[in-house]
Design an enzyme around this catalytic site. Structure first.
Site, PDB file in Angstrom:
ATOM      1  N   CYS A 131     -14.035   2.912 -24.344  1.00 24.78           N
ATOM      2  CA  CYS A 131     -13.143   2.576 -25.310  1.00 24.78           C
ATOM      3  C   CYS A 131     -13.442   1.145 -26.182  1.00 24.78           C
ATOM      4  O   CYS A 131     -14.282   1.150 -26.893  1.00 24.78           O
ATOM      5  CB  CYS A 131     -11.757   2.121 -24.592  1.00 24.78           C
ATOM      6  SG  CYS A 131     -10.164   2.091 -25.468  1.00 24.78           S
ATOM      7  N   LEU A 132     -12.989   0.228 -25.893  1.00 23.29           N
ATOM      8  CA  LEU A 132     -13.354  -1.064 -26.552  1.00 23.29           C
ATOM      9  C   LEU A 132     -14.983  -1.503 -26.422  1.00 23.29           C
ATOM     10  O   LEU A 132     -15.478  -2.222 -27.266  1.00 23.29           O
ATOM     11  CB  LEU A 132     -12.685  -2.346 -26.189  1.00 23.29           C
ATOM     12  CG  LEU A 132     -13.037  -3.719 -26.741  1.00 23.29           C
ATOM     13  CD1 LEU A 132     -12.844  -3.653 -28.259  1.00 23.29           C
ATOM     14  CD2 LEU A 132     -12.081  -4.837 -26.130  1.00 23.29           C
ATOM     15  N   LEU A 152      -0.956   4.219  -2.091  1.00 26.11           N
ATOM     16  CA  LEU A 152      -2.067   4.493  -1.522  1.00 26.11           C
ATOM     17  C   LEU A 152      -1.725   5.634  -0.064  1.00 26.11           C
ATOM     18  O   LEU A 152      -2.345   6.599  -0.002  1.00 26.11           O
ATOM     19  CB  LEU A 152      -3.199   3.683  -0.836  1.00 26.11           C
ATOM     20  CG  LEU A 152      -4.313   4.117  -0.028  1.00 26.11           C
ATOM     21  CD1 LEU A 152      -5.175   5.035  -0.978  1.00 26.11           C
ATOM     22  CD2 LEU A 152      -5.265   2.910   0.417  1.00 26.11           C
ATOM     23  N   GLY A 182       0.661  -1.366  -0.023  1.00 29.65           N
ATOM     24  CA  GLY A 182       0.060  -0.085   0.005  1.00 29.65           C
ATOM     25  C   GLY A 182       0.903   1.207   0.099  1.00 29.65           C
ATOM     26  O   GLY A 182       0.395   2.310   0.425  1.00 29.65           O
ATOM     27  N   ILE A 227      16.990  -7.082  -5.368  1.00 29.53           N
ATOM     28  CA  ILE A 227      18.148  -6.666  -6.151  1.00 29.53           C
ATOM     29  C   ILE A 227      17.633  -5.627  -6.938  1.00 29.53           C
ATOM     30  O   ILE A 227      18.565  -4.652  -7.306  1.00 29.53           O
ATOM     31  CB  ILE A 227      18.860  -7.788  -6.799  1.00 29.53           C
ATOM     32  CG1 ILE A 227      20.287  -7.424  -7.035  1.00 29.53           C
ATOM     33  CG2 ILE A 227      17.971  -8.415  -8.000  1.00 29.53           C
ATOM     34  CD1 ILE A 227      21.057  -8.608  -7.659  1.00 29.53           C
ATOM     35  N   HIS A 250     -11.302   7.155 -22.011  1.00 26.68           N
ATOM     36  CA  HIS A 250     -11.159   6.821 -20.607  1.00 26.68           C
ATOM     37  C   HIS A 250     -11.739   7.889 -19.627  1.00 26.68           C
ATOM     38  O   HIS A 250     -10.605   8.487 -19.198  1.00 26.68           O
ATOM     39  CB  HIS A 250      -9.615   6.176 -20.470  1.00 26.68           C
ATOM     40  CG  HIS A 250      -9.585   5.111 -21.058  1.00 26.68           C
ATOM     41  ND1 HIS A 250      -9.831   3.616 -20.709  1.00 26.68           N
ATOM     42  CD2 HIS A 250      -8.866   4.580 -22.573  1.00 26.68           C
ATOM     43  CE1 HIS A 250      -9.506   2.843 -21.700  1.00 26.68           C
ATOM     44  NE2 HIS A 250      -8.958   3.259 -22.501  1.00 26.68           N
ATOM     45  N   GLU A 252       7.882   7.806  -4.298  1.00 25.67           N
ATOM     46  CA  GLU A 252       7.683   6.558  -3.890  1.00 25.67           C
ATOM     47  C   GLU A 252       8.526   5.636  -4.706  1.00 25.67           C
ATOM     48  O   GLU A 252       8.733   5.753  -5.915  1.00 25.67           O
ATOM     49  CB  GLU A 252       6.284   6.147  -4.048  1.00 25.67           C
ATOM     50  CG  GLU A 252       5.791   4.792  -3.879  1.00 25.67           C
ATOM     51  CD  GLU A 252       4.720   4.041  -4.375  1.00 25.67           C
ATOM     52  OE1 GLU A 252       4.319   2.855  -4.312  1.00 25.67           O
ATOM     53  OE2 GLU A 252       3.742   5.048  -4.777  1.00 25.67           O
ATOM     54  N   GLU A 263     -12.546   7.244 -16.624  1.00 19.09           N
ATOM     55  CA  GLU A 263     -12.245   6.795 -15.358  1.00 19.09           C
ATOM     56  C   GLU A 263     -11.097   7.550 -14.928  1.00 19.09           C
ATOM     57  O   GLU A 263     -10.599   7.673 -13.559  1.00 19.09           O
ATOM     58  CB  GLU A 263     -12.218   5.535 -15.300  1.00 19.09           C
ATOM     59  CG  GLU A 263     -10.879   4.712 -16.055  1.00 19.09           C
ATOM     60  CD  GLU A 263     -11.350   4.286 -17.482  1.00 19.09           C
ATOM     61  OE1 GLU A 263     -10.520   3.647 -18.170  1.00 19.09           O
ATOM     62  OE2 GLU A 263     -12.209   4.917 -18.001  1.00 19.09           O
TER      63      GLU A 263
END
Length: 550
Positions: A381-382, A19, A16, A148, A507, A140, A509
């Site tokens: 979209c699709l 977030l 997380g 590694i 899109h 982040e 969203e």
């Protein structure tokens, strides 16, 4: 002087960090600070654009066309600072930049090494984010301490305070404190080992955030602090949130995280204004409506593949005081079991984007079911392309209508490759990407939802509506509710006589926030609420169906 916060993670992946980083950014913005977010990913892919959703979840697209990690979706949903291609770098991008410099002779014949050349490049991309009018940069680091592939990034952030000043840099380590049921106690040893590995690299965390299922006791906090070389108040509890991820910022405030950050970095600010999040949580806990939405997709069983769509539905539910039950339906299962069997009883049907032929016939069945049963439908979209194919086959009389993505020799290619895509041979970063303008038609549901005539939305596709079929679709009752400004590309289709049948090539969203739901998602959920209300009224109080409001 720009302040820098570096967020690392330990013990396990998917803990997380994204977030938590986004929540920190939101809290600092709520204190009046100008914040920028950045994610450094250790994988060698140049970007996630060519990676399978099963491997990496959704690809999040920015306004400038960058294909980025899904954590940048968290950043945009929680914060207001702009994100650009400088907000996400991978190992592949870093090495590619260094190799290109070497090929141009910019290293003057020197041996190119991880230290200093790779680490210098990493530090340079961190500096870029904080160059102009920025108070705090939150970076982040992807992966887990001990991996590694993460080592060059960790070495770079270890070096960063040497030039920027230790007083201007803060290290936050997110770790897991697991609860063992058999022993009936929390175990702090994994956290001790994780911080120990970080300290071996040369990084001493300033703040430790502990993910846990059960509350950490005072004794356990003191133990963690002692073994990790921290004062007890720098050990912050972050318990799992079963109700909503939007509880996370308020949990961090209650544990004093933002106050500690400001103190450690010498930032004098006002107390955070978290009232918008208190309000949205109140709406979530006290819904006035409950509806169900079926998301019919190729990757439906993998929730991160449509992460932003599920979040956007939640945002629209918050906007309308509605609790939304999402059914994740595999489109291949619709092919096998039928739309009536799997979709009956849902108040709305959403068909999201995707690539490839698998599950397409199931999506087409879902579109037809929504159209014929007058169930609110939203195609993305699709999903829009499937709506065009279904309408072409079953209403416009175009036998075998299809996309050339799935059938190059189809008799009726109602969806075809964009003109600009014909000469492209490489896959990565070559689609129609990023923010593109569109104009909306008067009287359309889309214009009513947006409340304006022109919009800018983010795209990620290679195929588009075939303009040779526009008149045939118009004659069959399909409305082209939005196009590119020059009218050449179809951006939105609608069925005017349907309760809500809207499909878009872009899109939406990617531009929805918990405190500001996207207009089309809000309109879709509103239509689903109206359908649910109407069904209940007909069942329980038919005489009131024309007067009672939702």
């Amino acid at each position: 002087m720009t302040k820098h916060i570096f967020v690392t993670g330990g013990v396990v992946s998917s803990i997380g960090k994204g977030l938590t980083s986004a929540s920190i950014g939101m809290l600092l913005e709520a204190r009046g600070l100008r914040v920028r977010m950045q994610k450094l990913d250790p994988y060698i892919n140049v970007d996630p654009g060519t990676m399978s959703p099963y491997q990496h979840g959704e690809v999040y697209v920015l306004d400038d066309g960058s294909e980025t990690d899904l954590d940048l979706g968290h950043y945009e949903r929680f914060t207001e600072g702009p994100l650009t291609r400088n907000s996400n770098y991978t190992t592949g991008q870093i090495y590619l930049r260094v190799i290109e410099k070497e090929r141009k002779g910019q290293f003057l014949g020197k041996t190119v090494q991880v230290i200093p050349h790779i680490t210098d490049e990493i530090k340079s991309v961190i500096r870029k984010v904080g160059e102009k009018d920025v108070d705090v940069v939150i970076t982040e680091i992807g992966g887990t301490v001990g991996d590694i592939e993460s080592l060059p990034f960790l070495e770079a952030i270890r070096q960063y305070p040497l030039a920027a000043g230790r007083e201007n840099c803060l290290f936050i380590h997110l770790t897991l404190v697991p609860y063992l049921k058999a022993a009936g106690e929390l175990k702090t040893k994994p956290t001790q080992h994780s911080v120990g590995q970080l300290r071996q690299i040369g990084i001493q965390p300033d703040i430790l955030i502990c993910r846990c299922e059960q509350s950490i006791t005072r004794d356990e906090r003191d133990k963690i602090a002692l073994f990790c070389n921290l004062p007890p108040q720098a050990v912050i509890e972050e318990r799992d949130k079963d109700f909503s991820i939007y509880e996370v910022p308020l949990s961090l405030v209650s544990n004093g995280l933002d106050e500690q950050i400001c103190q450690r970095l010498g930032l004098s600010t006002q107390p955070p204004n978290v009232e918008p999040y208190n309000d949205l949580l109140h709406r979530l806990r006290n819904p006035k409506h409950e509806i169900s939405i079926a998301v019919v997709g190729k990757y439906a069983e993998h929730k991160d593949a449509y992460k932003s769509i599920y979040e956007s539905l939640d945002h629209a539910g918050i906007h309308h005081h509605a609790q939304i039950r999402v059914g994740r339906i595999q489109s291949a299962d619709v092919e096998d079991e039928g739309a009536e069997c799997l979709l009956s009883g849902y108040d709305g049907i959403l068909v999201p984007g995707g690539f490839g032929e698998r599950g397409i016939e199931g999506k087409l069945q879902a579109v037809r079911y929504a159209r014929e049963k007058d169930i609110p439908f939203f195609g993305i979209c699709l999903g829009m392309q499937c709506a065009v194919i279904e309408y072409g086959r079953n209403v416009a009389g175009l036998d075998g209508a299809n996309s050339t993505e799935f059938d190059k020799d189809t008799a009726n290619p109602v969806i075809c490759l964009l003109d600009e895509q014909h000469e492209i041979t490489q896959m990565g970063g070559t689609m129609r990407l990023g923010s593109q303008p569109a104009v909306l038609v008067d009287g359309s549901k889309s214009k009513l939802a947006y409340g304006k005539s022109s919009i800018d939305e983010r795209h990620r596709h290679r195929y588009e509506f075939n303009n040779e079929y526009r008149q045939q679709f118009r004659d069959a009752g399909l409305e082209f509710a939005g196009t590119s400004p020059d009218g050449k590309l179809v951006e939105i289709i609608e069925l005017p006589q349907h309760s809500w049948f809207v499909a878009v090539q872009y899109h939406p969203e990617f531009k929805s926030k918990p405190t500001r739901a996207h207009p089309l998602f809000a309109g879709f959920v509103r239509a689903a609420i109206d359908r649910r209300s109407g069904r209940q009224l007909k069942k329980f109080a038919p005489e009131e169906s024309n007067t009672q409001t939702v």
